[in-house]
Design a protein around this motif. Structure first.
Motif, PDB file in Angstrom:
ATOM      1  N   LEU A 103       0.819  -1.215   0.000  1.00  0.00           N
ATOM      2  CA  LEU A 103       0.000   0.000   0.000  1.00  0.00           C
ATOM      3  C   LEU A 103       0.851   1.262   0.000  1.00  0.00           C
ATOM      4  O   LEU A 103       0.357   2.348  -0.349  1.00  0.00           O
ATOM      5  CB  LEU A 103      -0.925  -0.001   1.223  1.00  0.00           C
ATOM      6  CG  LEU A 103      -2.174  -0.865   1.077  1.00  0.00           C
ATOM      7  CD1 LEU A 103      -2.872  -1.036   2.419  1.00  0.00           C
ATOM      8  CD2 LEU A 103      -3.141  -0.236   0.062  1.00  0.00           C
ATOM      9  N   GLU A 104       2.116   1.143   0.394  1.00  0.00           N
ATOM     10  CA  GLU A 104       2.981   2.320   0.336  1.00  0.00           C
ATOM     11  C   GLU A 104       3.193   2.777  -1.102  1.00  0.00           C
ATOM     12  O   GLU A 104       3.512   3.938  -1.351  1.00  0.00           O
ATOM     13  CB  GLU A 104       4.320   2.014   0.999  1.00  0.00           C
ATOM     14  CG  GLU A 104       4.206   1.821   2.506  1.00  0.00           C
ATOM     15  CD  GLU A 104       5.545   1.491   3.144  1.00  0.00           C
ATOM     16  OE1 GLU A 104       6.562   1.533   2.409  1.00  0.00           O
ATOM     17  OE2 GLU A 104       5.571   1.198   4.358  1.00  0.00           O
ATOM     18  N   PHE A 105       3.014   1.863  -2.069  1.00  0.00           N
ATOM     19  CA  PHE A 105       3.121   2.221  -3.482  1.00  0.00           C
ATOM     20  C   PHE A 105       1.870   2.964  -3.953  1.00  0.00           C
ATOM     21  O   PHE A 105       1.955   3.832  -4.815  1.00  0.00           O
ATOM     22  CB  PHE A 105       3.319   0.965  -4.340  1.00  0.00           C
ATOM     23  CG  PHE A 105       4.667   0.338  -4.171  1.00  0.00           C
ATOM     24  CD1 PHE A 105       5.702   0.630  -5.057  1.00  0.00           C
ATOM     25  CD2 PHE A 105       4.916  -0.540  -3.128  1.00  0.00           C
ATOM     26  CE1 PHE A 105       6.951   0.038  -4.908  1.00  0.00           C
ATOM     27  CE2 PHE A 105       6.156  -1.127  -2.972  1.00  0.00           C
ATOM     28  CZ  PHE A 105       7.189  -0.841  -3.854  1.00  0.00           C
ATOM     29  N   ASP A 106       0.702   2.598  -3.389  1.00  0.00           N
ATOM     30  CA  ASP A 106      -0.558   3.203  -3.857  1.00  0.00           C
ATOM     31  C   ASP A 106      -1.618   3.032  -2.768  1.00  0.00           C
ATOM     32  O   ASP A 106      -2.285   2.007  -2.673  1.00  0.00           O
ATOM     33  CB  ASP A 106      -1.027   2.538  -5.156  1.00  0.00           C
ATOM     34  CG  ASP A 106      -2.290   3.194  -5.719  1.00  0.00           C
ATOM     35  OD1 ASP A 106      -2.726   4.224  -5.148  1.00  0.00           O
ATOM     36  OD2 ASP A 106      -2.843   2.662  -6.694  1.00  0.00           O
ATOM     37  N   THR A 107      -1.774   4.058  -1.945  1.00  0.00           N
ATOM     38  CA  THR A 107      -2.732   3.959  -0.839  1.00  0.00           C
ATOM     39  C   THR A 107      -4.182   3.991  -1.306  1.00  0.00           C
ATOM     40  O   THR A 107      -5.087   3.663  -0.537  1.00  0.00           O
ATOM     41  CB  THR A 107      -2.518   5.112   0.159  1.00  0.00           C
ATOM     42  OG1 THR A 107      -2.664   6.363  -0.531  1.00  0.00           O
ATOM     43  CG2 THR A 107      -1.141   5.028   0.804  1.00  0.00           C
ATOM     44  N   SER A 108      -4.422   4.366  -2.565  1.00  0.00           N
ATOM     45  CA  SER A 108      -5.801   4.441  -3.073  1.00  0.00           C
ATOM     46  C   SER A 108      -6.270   3.124  -3.676  1.00  0.00           C
ATOM     47  O   SER A 108      -7.401   3.038  -4.160  1.00  0.00           O
ATOM     48  CB  SER A 108      -5.912   5.560  -4.112  1.00  0.00           C
ATOM     49  OG  SER A 108      -5.151   5.247  -5.274  1.00  0.00           O
ATOM     50  N   ASN A 109      -5.442   2.107  -3.662  1.00  0.00           N
ATOM     51  CA  ASN A 109      -5.801   0.816  -4.249  1.00  0.00           C
ATOM     52  C   ASN A 109      -6.821   0.115  -3.349  1.00  0.00           C
ATOM     53  O   ASN A 109      -6.490  -0.395  -2.275  1.00  0.00           O
ATOM     54  CB  ASN A 109      -4.538  -0.040  -4.408  1.00  0.00           C
ATOM     55  CG  ASN A 109      -4.811  -1.302  -5.199  1.00  0.00           C
ATOM     56  OD1 ASN A 109      -5.793  -2.010  -4.971  1.00  0.00           O
ATOM     57  ND2 ASN A 109      -3.912  -1.606  -6.138  1.00  0.00           N
ATOM     58  N   VAL A 110      -8.075   0.088  -3.791  1.00  0.00           N
ATOM     59  CA  VAL A 110      -9.166  -0.453  -2.971  1.00  0.00           C
ATOM     60  C   VAL A 110      -8.972  -1.940  -2.734  1.00  0.00           C
ATOM     61  O   VAL A 110      -9.230  -2.453  -1.642  1.00  0.00           O
ATOM     62  CB  VAL A 110     -10.525  -0.167  -3.635  1.00  0.00           C
ATOM     63  CG1 VAL A 110     -11.660  -0.830  -2.849  1.00  0.00           C
ATOM     64  CG2 VAL A 110     -10.758   1.322  -3.748  1.00  0.00           C
ATOM     65  N   ASP A 111      -8.499  -2.667  -3.736  1.00  0.00           N
ATOM     66  CA  ASP A 111      -8.322  -4.107  -3.592  1.00  0.00           C
ATOM     67  C   ASP A 111      -7.279  -4.416  -2.523  1.00  0.00           C
ATOM     68  O   ASP A 111      -7.487  -5.299  -1.674  1.00  0.00           O
ATOM     69  CB  ASP A 111      -7.879  -4.715  -4.925  1.00  0.00           C
ATOM     70  CG  ASP A 111      -7.766  -6.225  -4.839  1.00  0.00           C
ATOM     71  OD1 ASP A 111      -8.813  -6.885  -4.658  1.00  0.00           O
ATOM     72  OD2 ASP A 111      -6.646  -6.746  -4.925  1.00  0.00           O
ATOM     73  N   LEU A 112      -6.155  -3.684  -2.539  1.00  0.00           N
ATOM     74  CA  LEU A 112      -5.130  -3.907  -1.529  1.00  0.00           C
ATOM     75  C   LEU A 112      -5.630  -3.505  -0.132  1.00  0.00           C
ATOM     76  O   LEU A 112      -5.324  -4.169   0.861  1.00  0.00           O
ATOM     77  CB  LEU A 112      -3.869  -3.121  -1.871  1.00  0.00           C
ATOM     78  CG  LEU A 112      -3.038  -3.651  -3.037  1.00  0.00           C
ATOM     79  CD1 LEU A 112      -1.838  -2.744  -3.294  1.00  0.00           C
ATOM     80  CD2 LEU A 112      -2.560  -5.084  -2.761  1.00  0.00           C
ATOM     81  N   GLN A 113      -6.397  -2.430  -0.066  1.00  0.00           N
ATOM     82  CA  GLN A 113      -6.951  -2.008   1.221  1.00  0.00           C
ATOM     83  C   GLN A 113      -7.873  -3.085   1.789  1.00  0.00           C
ATOM     84  O   GLN A 113      -7.835  -3.388   2.986  1.00  0.00           O
ATOM     85  CB  GLN A 113      -7.725  -0.688   1.070  1.00  0.00           C
ATOM     86  CG  GLN A 113      -6.861   0.529   0.801  1.00  0.00           C
ATOM     87  CD  GLN A 113      -6.227   1.096   2.070  1.00  0.00           C
ATOM     88  OE1 GLN A 113      -6.337   0.522   3.140  1.00  0.00           O
ATOM     89  NE2 GLN A 113      -5.533   2.215   1.922  1.00  0.00           N
ATOM     90  N   TYR A 114      -8.672  -3.689   0.898  1.00  0.00           N
ATOM     91  CA  TYR A 114      -9.596  -4.728   1.371  1.00  0.00           C
ATOM     92  C   TYR A 114      -8.817  -5.956   1.860  1.00  0.00           C
ATOM     93  O   TYR A 114      -9.120  -6.513   2.925  1.00  0.00           O
ATOM     94  CB  TYR A 114     -10.551  -5.127   0.257  1.00  0.00           C
ATOM     95  CG  TYR A 114     -11.587  -6.144   0.707  1.00  0.00           C
ATOM     96  CD1 TYR A 114     -12.695  -5.745   1.449  1.00  0.00           C
ATOM     97  CD2 TYR A 114     -11.453  -7.493   0.415  1.00  0.00           C
ATOM     98  CE1 TYR A 114     -13.638  -6.659   1.886  1.00  0.00           C
ATOM     99  CE2 TYR A 114     -12.387  -8.425   0.848  1.00  0.00           C
ATOM    100  CZ  TYR A 114     -13.484  -7.999   1.580  1.00  0.00           C
ATOM    101  OH  TYR A 114     -14.402  -8.915   2.014  1.00  0.00           O
ATOM    102  N   LYS A 115      -7.827  -6.374   1.112  1.00  0.00           N
ATOM    103  CA  LYS A 115      -7.052  -7.554   1.509  1.00  0.00           C
ATOM    104  C   LYS A 115      -6.265  -7.281   2.795  1.00  0.00           C
ATOM    105  O   LYS A 115      -6.131  -8.165   3.652  1.00  0.00           O
ATOM    106  CB  LYS A 115      -6.112  -7.968   0.377  1.00  0.00           C
ATOM    107  CG  LYS A 115      -6.874  -8.548  -0.814  1.00  0.00           C
ATOM    108  CD  LYS A 115      -5.939  -8.887  -1.969  1.00  0.00           C
ATOM    109  CE  LYS A 115      -6.722  -9.519  -3.130  1.00  0.00           C
ATOM    110  NZ  LYS A 115      -5.846  -9.804  -4.297  1.00  0.00           N
ATOM    111  N   ALA A 116      -5.747  -6.071   2.936  1.00  0.00           N
ATOM    112  CA  ALA A 116      -5.046  -5.715   4.166  1.00  0.00           C
ATOM    113  C   ALA A 116      -6.018  -5.700   5.349  1.00  0.00           C
ATOM    114  O   ALA A 116      -5.660  -6.101   6.474  1.00  0.00           O
ATOM    115  CB  ALA A 116      -4.373  -4.352   4.024  1.00  0.00           C
ATOM    116  N   ALA A 117      -7.254  -5.243   5.111  1.00  0.00           N
ATOM    117  CA  ALA A 117      -8.270  -5.257   6.166  1.00  0.00           C
ATOM    118  C   ALA A 117      -8.595  -6.681   6.580  1.00  0.00           C
ATOM    119  O   ALA A 117      -8.722  -6.986   7.783  1.00  0.00           O
ATOM    120  CB  ALA A 117      -9.535  -4.543   5.682  1.00  0.00           C
TER     121      ALA A 117
END
Length: 811
Positions: free
Chosen positions: A53-67
């Motif tokens: 996510l440090e590369f792209d904090t707006s990536n919704v898919d990565l945010q969901y998987k991190a959640a």
């Protein structure tokens, strides 16, 4: 693989460092995160997704998987933040479970209103996943219930975190107080022969004498490279049951139960694996606890397993200990197991209560602690333990000393040590609970059901309503009191009996009582003989025929002249009920302010066997209070004034006047002796109590009824006459009369904060004065100024200082 279960969040990722990943690229981080997720290495998954996510904090898919990874790692705060980001930015609704899991996190953090709204949002958008829909509906109710639970905390308990001498950044659990020592398990030790890098953690059993520092129990029990945990001891204290668990992959473990004898010097003998009917090799078997069956005089082994034949996921099972490492075939504890995980059983022998934790019942968030009473049929329904023992986090491994004064449990609630403070995640710490003494005293009062009089000579039995055990029995030949000492968190049954009476029974509970209290219960015994029947009296408005609420009714037994039971006031309805005897006569007396009191005599038929109903109609109307007389003190209001008006209300003049009653009696009766003196004092007593006070009370009732009639739209003129005693000139007395009628006008203006003012302004209400001074005073009343005894203090002169509300004119 079947039977391979995660050990209920007690197995955690062991390392805080990277795994030698050198290619610092976005794809490499995502691949590493996905590999960690697949191997249930949720901590590493969190770290790698955060790096990505440090590369792209707006990536919704990565945010969901991190959640998702944060949720699985119990990192509630970052999971909450990331799910919220997805919910706010998922414009295409590609992640339909976001609202559900965000609600779940909010609930676990005790944010019940927010969680409820999010569960409702999930249901409004759900496409029909039956399991999650049902769970969302269940959790909505749980959130509503939790709000009420946390508003009523158990003030009798004090919870203390045991500190870093016992707890660590890893998990401590299974605390058990035994022989002045705390025995517990800790998942803080590295597996030395581990092929994994970093090394995985294993648990060992420790002990603490002061509950401030812990030491590993010495001997072979902790020497192998397995998970050793979950200690419980035989009733004779000569053996210990425990769990040995092995890793089957990087994260999952499989457990089985073992037993070790305790030698005379306190050391442990060799471990013996329990037989196959307990330890099925294909499943996990864990969390043993030893209870006792006093009926069969046998030890009972409780344990947790995901074996076949269960009700849900992890279930609680029990088996009778037969000796020589033999056990009866395990029985699923169906009465308390749910479709979810039910874990960490602990049987409290002195109270015969089974404590356990579950995710399958209504809870405050995660695993909550429940209890079930052993009874003749098995075990009672599960009961939720109070807040703050239970929290919105996971609360497990509850144990209680035999005296019931001190308990321990494990929780990942706020205040527990974090494995990773940045993620606010993990782990379970041990908490100690001290209970204040709560004294509950019961006074069971016995009464005759018909007369409602106190009934002596009654025997009252106190019974445990769960087990059926007779706790105590009290006979009292002298009065109707029966005293008992009660315990917290119990269901009780009271049975009252007496010869020639039908017994009475009451069920009650001391659950959710958290402070000392004196409890009173009333038992009503029905006399045998003519069978009493029900009498219902219904009150109605005599004008509108509508139900008359707020009436007071009493029932008089005309044979004895005594009131049956008590006078009853019903502020919410028009029904009044008594038990009556066929063949007897009674008088009904019904009253209500603003209405005439009604009396009715009834005869209950000797043949009556069913309920008798009597309807009573009360007349109403302000006119019914008239004529009404209001009395004044001498030359009041406004002494020695020639004004025809005053700023005082009648209430202003009334209260100082009635205070002078004894002064009037003393000064008027002073020259008199014996019976004359007594008679004079009695006449003045009756004048003040019945005429002066009675007139004031009648005025208040009249004004209340007047308000009702004005609200109904009626236009009313009140006609008043004023009077004065003949001590002054007629001109002076006419001015005094006008001041007195004016004080009543002021009463109208200021009554209840001025409710009549608007009616004067609109001309809906008016007052017509018919003033009279000394002209109308009867002859024989002293008008001599010097004769103060007769012209001021006599009843005759006092009765002339008055106004009369004569009539109402309805226009």
């Amino acid at each position: 693989m079947k039977g391979i279960r995660k050990n209920i969040c007690f197995t955690i990722l062991l390392s805080l460092s990277c795994f030698g990943l050198k290619a610092q690229t976005l794809k490499a981080f995502i691949a590493a995160a996905e590999n960690a997720w697949m191997s249930k290495d949720y901590y590493s998954a969190v770290m790698y997704y955060n790096n990505a996510l440090e590369f792209d904090t707006s990536n919704v898919d990565l945010q969901y998987k991190a959640a998702e990874a944060s949720r699985m790692f119990n990192a509630y705060t970052p999971a909450e933040t990331k799910y919220q980001f997805v919910l706010d930015n998922d414009s295409q609704a590609e992640y339909p479970m976001t609202s559900f899991w965000l609600a779940d996190i909010k609930q676990k953090k005790g944010k019940y209103e927010e969680a409820k709204q999010l569960f409702e949002l999930y249901l409004s958008e759900s496409e029909g996943d039956e399991y999650f829909n049902q769970k969302a509906e269940k959790e909505i109710k749980a959130c509503e219930w939790a709000i009420s639970v946390v508003s009523n905390p158990d003030s009798s308990l004090t919870i203390n975190h045991l500190g870093d001498g016992i707890n660590s950044p890893y998990s401590e659990f299974g605390g058990l107080y035994r022989n002045e020592e705390l025995i517990f398990s800790s998942l803080r030790y590295e597996k030395q022969d581990d092929i994994y890098n970093p090394k995985r953690l294993i648990s060992k059993i420790l002990k603490s004498e002061d509950q401030t520092t812990g030491d590993i129990i010495e001997g072979s029990i902790n020497e192998n490279e397995l998970h050793i945990a979950h200690s419980t001891f035989s009733n004779s204290d000569d053996g210990m049951y425990y769990t040995e668990c092995q890793y089957v992959n990087n994260n999952d473990i499989r457990c089985h139960l073992f037993y070790r004898p305790i030698n005379g010097d306190g050391s442990f003998g060799e471990g013996v694996r329990l037989p196959e009917n307990i330890n099925n090799s294909a499943f996990t078997t864990t969390q043993p606890n030893i209870g006792y069956d006093p009926f069969n005089e046998k030890e009972i082994l409780f344990f947790v397993s995901d074996k076949e034949g269960g009700k849900g996921k992890l279930d609680i099972w029990y088996s009778t200990v037969l000796g020589d490492n033999k056990f009866s075939d395990p029985i699923n504890l169906e009465s308390i197991n749910t479709l979810e995980d039910d874990i960490t059983p602990f049987f409290h022998k002195s109270s015969e209560v089974l404590y356990f934790s579950s995710e399958g019942y209504q809870s405050l968030g995660g695993f909550d602690i429940y209890k079930s009473y052993k009874n003749l049929e098995g075990f009672s329904s599960a009961e939720h333990m109070p807040f703050p023992l239970n929290s919105s986090y996971h609360d497990v491994y509850y144990t209680l000393d035999q005296e019931g004064n001190q308990s321990h449990f494990s929780s990942n609630r706020e205040g527990s040590y974090f494995l990773e403070s940045a993620q606010e995640a993990c782990c379970y710490d041990i908490y100690k609970v001290d209970y204040e003494e709560v004294n509950l005293n019961l006074d069971a009062l016995s009464f005759d059901k018909i007369s409602l009089k106190e009934l002596e000579g009654v025997t009252v039995q106190l019974i445990d309503d769960t087990t059926g055990e007779l706790i105590a029995s009290v006979d009292n030949l002298d009065d109707n009191h029966h005293l008992f000492e009660l315990q917290k968190e119990k269901d009780y049954l009271l049975i009252a009996s007496k010869e020639n009476y039908d017994s009475d029974t009451i069920e009650f509970t001391t659950k959710r009582i958290f402070a000392s209290e004196d409890i009173v219960k009333k038992l009503f015994l029905n006399p045998q003989g003519p069978q009493a029947i029900d009498l219902e009296v219904l009150t109605f408005d005599g004008v509108s025929n509508s139900s008359l609420i707020g009436t007071t009714v009493k029932l008089i037994d005309l044979e004895t002249g005594e009131i049956v039971g008590e006078e009853i006031f019903n502020p919410e309805g028009n029904s009044f009920n008594w038990k009556v005897i066929p063949g007897k006569k009674y008088r009904i007396v019904a009253s209500k302010d603003g209405f005439e009191t009604v009396q009715r005599t009834i005869q209950i038929s000797s043949d009556a066997k069913e309920k008798v109903t009597q309807k009573v109609y009360l007349g109403r109307g302000a006119q019914e209070y008239l004529p009404m007389v209001l009395y004044f003190d001498n030359d009041i209001p406004d002494l020695r004034s020639v004004k025809t008006y005053t700023d005082k209300t009648y209430s202003h003049t009334y209260h100082p006047y009635v205070v002078r009653k004894n002064e009037f009696k003393q000064k008027y009766s002073k020259p008199l002796r014996s019976e004359q003196k007594y008679g004079a004092e009695q006449r003045l007593e009756e004048f003040f109590e019945f005429d002066v006070k009675g007139g004031y009370n009648q005025m208040i009732a009249f004004l209340n009824q007047l308000e009702t009639e004005l609200l109904a739209g009626r236009k009313i003129t009140i006609k008043i006459k004023g009077f004065a005693s003949p001590r002054a000139s007629s001109k002076y007395n006419r001015a005094l009369s006008k001041r007195r009628t004016h004080s009543f006008k002021n009463e109208l203006v200021k009554f209840k904060g001025g409710i009549f003012s608007k009616y004067f302004v609109s001309n809906q209400l008016d007052v017509e004065e018919l003033p009279f001074g000394e002209d109308t005073a009867p002859s024989g009343i002293s008008d001599k100024i010097a004769d103060r005894r007769n012209s001021i203090y006599s009843v005759e002169a006092s009765k002339e200082r008055r106004i009369e509300i004569v009539e109402l004119q309805y226009n």
